[in-house]
Design a protein around this motif. Structure first.
Motif, PDB file in Angstrom:
ATOM      1  N   ILE A 182      -3.543  -3.051  -9.936  1.00  8.09           N
ATOM      2  CA  ILE A 182      -4.198  -2.917  -8.646  1.00  8.09           C
ATOM      3  C   ILE A 182      -5.455  -2.294  -8.739  1.00  8.09           C
ATOM      4  N   ASP A 183      -6.733  -2.595  -8.073  1.00  3.79           N
ATOM      5  CA  ASP A 183      -8.040  -1.916  -8.319  1.00  3.79           C
ATOM      6  C   ASP A 183      -7.707  -0.939  -7.172  1.00  3.79           C
ATOM      7  N   LEU A 184      -7.250   0.158  -7.378  1.00  6.82           N
ATOM      8  CA  LEU A 184      -7.049   1.068  -6.401  1.00  6.82           C
ATOM      9  C   LEU A 184      -8.406   1.521  -5.782  1.00  6.82           C
ATOM     10  N   ASN A 185      -9.543   1.761  -6.628  1.00  9.19           N
ATOM     11  CA  ASN A 185     -10.547   2.331  -6.006  1.00  9.19           C
ATOM     12  C   ASN A 185     -11.253   1.477  -5.351  1.00  9.19           C
ATOM     13  N   LYS A 186     -11.464   0.065  -5.487  1.00 14.96           N
ATOM     14  CA  LYS A 186     -12.017  -0.862  -4.523  1.00 14.96           C
ATOM     15  C   LYS A 186     -10.974  -0.963  -3.178  1.00 14.96           C
ATOM     16  N   ARG A 202      -1.108   6.828 -10.623  1.00 15.18           N
ATOM     17  CA  ARG A 202      -1.063   6.449 -12.165  1.00 15.18           C
ATOM     18  C   ARG A 202      -0.488   5.044 -12.284  1.00 15.18           C
ATOM     19  N   TYR A 203       0.647   4.653 -11.576  1.00 10.65           N
ATOM     20  CA  TYR A 203       1.551   3.483 -11.516  1.00 10.65           C
ATOM     21  C   TYR A 203       0.504   2.467 -10.990  1.00 10.65           C
ATOM     22  N   ASP A 227       0.795  -1.285  -0.050  1.00  9.39           N
ATOM     23  CA  ASP A 227       0.264  -0.119  -0.131  1.00  9.39           C
ATOM     24  C   ASP A 227       0.828   1.253   0.139  1.00  9.39           C
ATOM     25  N   ILE A 228       1.556   1.535  -1.096  1.00  8.02           N
ATOM     26  CA  ILE A 228       2.348   2.694  -1.072  1.00  8.02           C
ATOM     27  C   ILE A 228       1.485   3.846  -1.416  1.00  8.02           C
ATOM     28  N   ILE A 229       0.240   3.898  -1.319  1.00  5.87           N
ATOM     29  CA  ILE A 229      -0.737   4.918  -1.312  1.00  5.87           C
ATOM     30  C   ILE A 229      -0.388   5.734  -0.213  1.00  5.87           C
ATOM     31  N   TYR A 230       0.095   5.469   0.882  1.00  3.76           N
ATOM     32  CA  TYR A 230       0.606   5.887   2.199  1.00  3.76           C
ATOM     33  C   TYR A 230       1.619   7.020   1.695  1.00  3.76           C
TER      34      TYR A 230
END
Length: 541
Positions: A521-525, A513-514, A430-433
């Protein structure tokens, strides 16, 4: 493969008429008489009286591609040869003298072929073939790739002409010199062989070498004046045939650049690592790299490989990058560009439109690295360029883009490397962090409302908050861009005039975007799962 014109050239003072229906013949092995004709044999030169050959052409219809030498003419002979699609030469010699002369030419040609095969047999080294050919010609022989770069050279005589001096000094033959040699001299068969007199310096012979119709190299032979034209034609043909025989056992069958391919394989597989040893090996290849080196990797767009033979594409790439070393490697093509400085950063100097058209034609993609002066880091540069090639094919802004520069994808490479390290350290990906929360907010809004505010944010920050430049970069009308920017500024509170915030937003955009396009990876989900967890537990995602 032989050329009927070579035999005509060898007998030119005795030929009174000729018909060439099929310029290329199988390798001629024997001289046979038409009175003993027992069936078509394309490996023989068939000789006889003009009347005997005419009679055979009248009786048989399966003579296409055969070569005939007539001792004297006969009425209608040339017309019947054309009708049967046969090659014909009419000589002003009696039959036995014709046989003796053709046999002498064949024996000399076969002796040369044996000498060249013996030279090749020692180590299957093309340089040995070139050495032997130069010795036989009493001159010098240069092998050039399709970009006119010298691949191999041998000989110590007939080197005082301007073209020879140019190749010795520059390591290549300039386009203007090549044009003067091939345009001014009398063209040979199918415009593949050219001869140019060099005053008192002898003659220069240029032979085009083609594979499946594509030009892959040149042979440039310098001979003294006492050497006969026919001998030069046949020697070059024998050299070409011997090189083809040697390379037939190689996986790709493309000989130009074989010395570089060996070094490249050892370098990229980790067998060659020391700076000094790499420099020493580089000093031995045909085109010694200069101080700064940059990789270009070209790979097919289809899993099935290139739409055409990779050798043809390699030859065309070498024409665009004539000062490069090039080789087929790992299913693609690798070119090593070099220059004495970094002037070609971030983009090498070349005809970009020409390369783009070539990549489209062969359904392929190219990635270009930055330059390095450290030889021991070339493997690292290659691996980074491979990553750029993979990332670029998925993350390119436009489907028209087929050329990817490292500088344009460096941050994506960093994100890709970060993901692996993040997973190892945190136990998840989870590099979204690492992104700015406001960028995530815009991503959610775009998904919910089918908008592109995150793109607007990216181009606005990337262009230092200039609406005109950002709209142009995003291919949007200025008014449309301004309206979406206003909506964006309603949703987020970040100070976009702050340079550090701009950098964070640009990097966050690339992470998102990556995530969405490359990592599959289904980022929205995943974000919705985090929001549901927060609603149920009160713990922020």
């Amino acid at each position: 493969m032989s050329q009927f014109s070579h035999w005509l050239c060898a007998m030119q003072e005795h030929i009174i008429a000729d018909v060439t229906s099929v310029p290329s013949l199988p390798q001629i092995q024997t001289i046979r008489f038409v009175r003993c004709f027992d069936g078509p044999d394309a490996t023989a030169l068939w000789i006889g009286e003009g009347s005997d050959i005419l009679s055979l052409l009248d009786r048989r219809e399966d003579l296409a591609g055969l070569a005939f030498f007539a001792a004297g003419d006969a009425a209608g002979l040339a017309a019947r040869a054309r009708e049967r699609k046969a090659d014909l030469a009419v000589a002003c010699l009696d039959l036995l003298e014709l046989y003796d002369r053709l046999s002498a030419i064949l024996r000399r040609r076969q002796a040369w072929a044996v000498r060249l095969l013996e030279a090749a047999g020692r180590q299957h080294n093309i340089q040995d073939i070139v050495d032997t050919a130069a010795e036989l010609a009493c001159g010098s022989l240069f092998l050039l790739n399709a970009g006119r770069k010298v691949v191999h050279f041998s000989g110590h005589t007939c080197l005082d002409s301007p073209p020879a001096q140019e190749m010795l000094e520059l390591g290549l033959l300039t386009a203007s010199t090549m044009q003067s040699l091939t345009d001014d001299g009398p063209a040979g068969p199918a415009s593949s062989l050219f001869c140019h007199a060099m005053g008192s310096r002898g003659k220069c012979w240029v032979q085009h070498v083609r594979k499946r119709g594509e030009l892959i190299s040149y042979m440039v032979l310098f001979t003294p004046f006492f050497w006969r034209d026919a001998d030069a034609c046949m020697l070059l043909g024998a050299v070409r045939d011997t090189i083809s025989w040697v390379t037939a056992s190689q996986a790709d069958g493309y000989w130009a650049g074989s010395d570089f391919r060996t070094v490249l394989m050892e370098l990229l597989t980790g067998k060659l690592t020391g700076e000094e040893e790499i420099c020493r090996r580089f000093s031995l290849i045909s085109r010694i790299p200069q101080q700064f080196c940059s990789f270009i990797i070209v790979e097919p767009g289809s899993p099935d490989g290139f739409s055409d033979t990779p050798s043809a594409l390699l030859a065309r790439l070498e024409a665009i990058f004539p000062e490069s070393n090039a080789a087929l490697y790992d299913g693609g093509i690798v070119l090593l560009l070099s220059r004495p400085d970094r002037d070609f950063q971030p983009a090498p100097v070349f005809d970009r439109a020409h390369l783009q058209d070539l990549l489209i034609r062969y359904d392929s993609y190219a990635a270009i690295s930055n330059a390095t002066s450290r030889r021991s880091m070339l493997r690292t540069n290659y691996l980074l360029t491979k990553s750029v090639l993979q990332l670029g094919r998925v993350l390119r802004p436009s489907t028209r883009d087929r050329i990817f520069f490292f500088e344009e994808y460096a941050e994506y490479v960093s994100i890709d490397l970060c993901l692996n390290s993040f997973n190892a350290l945190m136990g998840h990906d989870d590099i979204i962090y690492l992104t700015h929360p406001e960028a995530v907010k815009l991503y959610r809004y775009d998904v919910a409302h089918n908008t592109n505010l995150l793109d607007v944010l990216y181009y606005y920050c990337l262009n230092n908050c200039s609406v005109s430049q950002a709209a142009r970069a995003a291919y949007m009308h200025r008014n449309t861009f301004s309206a979406r920017l206003a909506k964006l500024q309603e949703l987020i509170k970040a100070d976009l005039a702050n340079g550090e915030i701009q950098q964070r937003m640009v990097f966050s955009y690339k992470i998102l975007r990556y995530y969405d396009h490359y990592a599959k990876i289904d980022l929205n989900k995943r974000l919705n799962a985090g929001r549901l967890h927060h609603e149920q537990t009160g713990v922020s995602p």
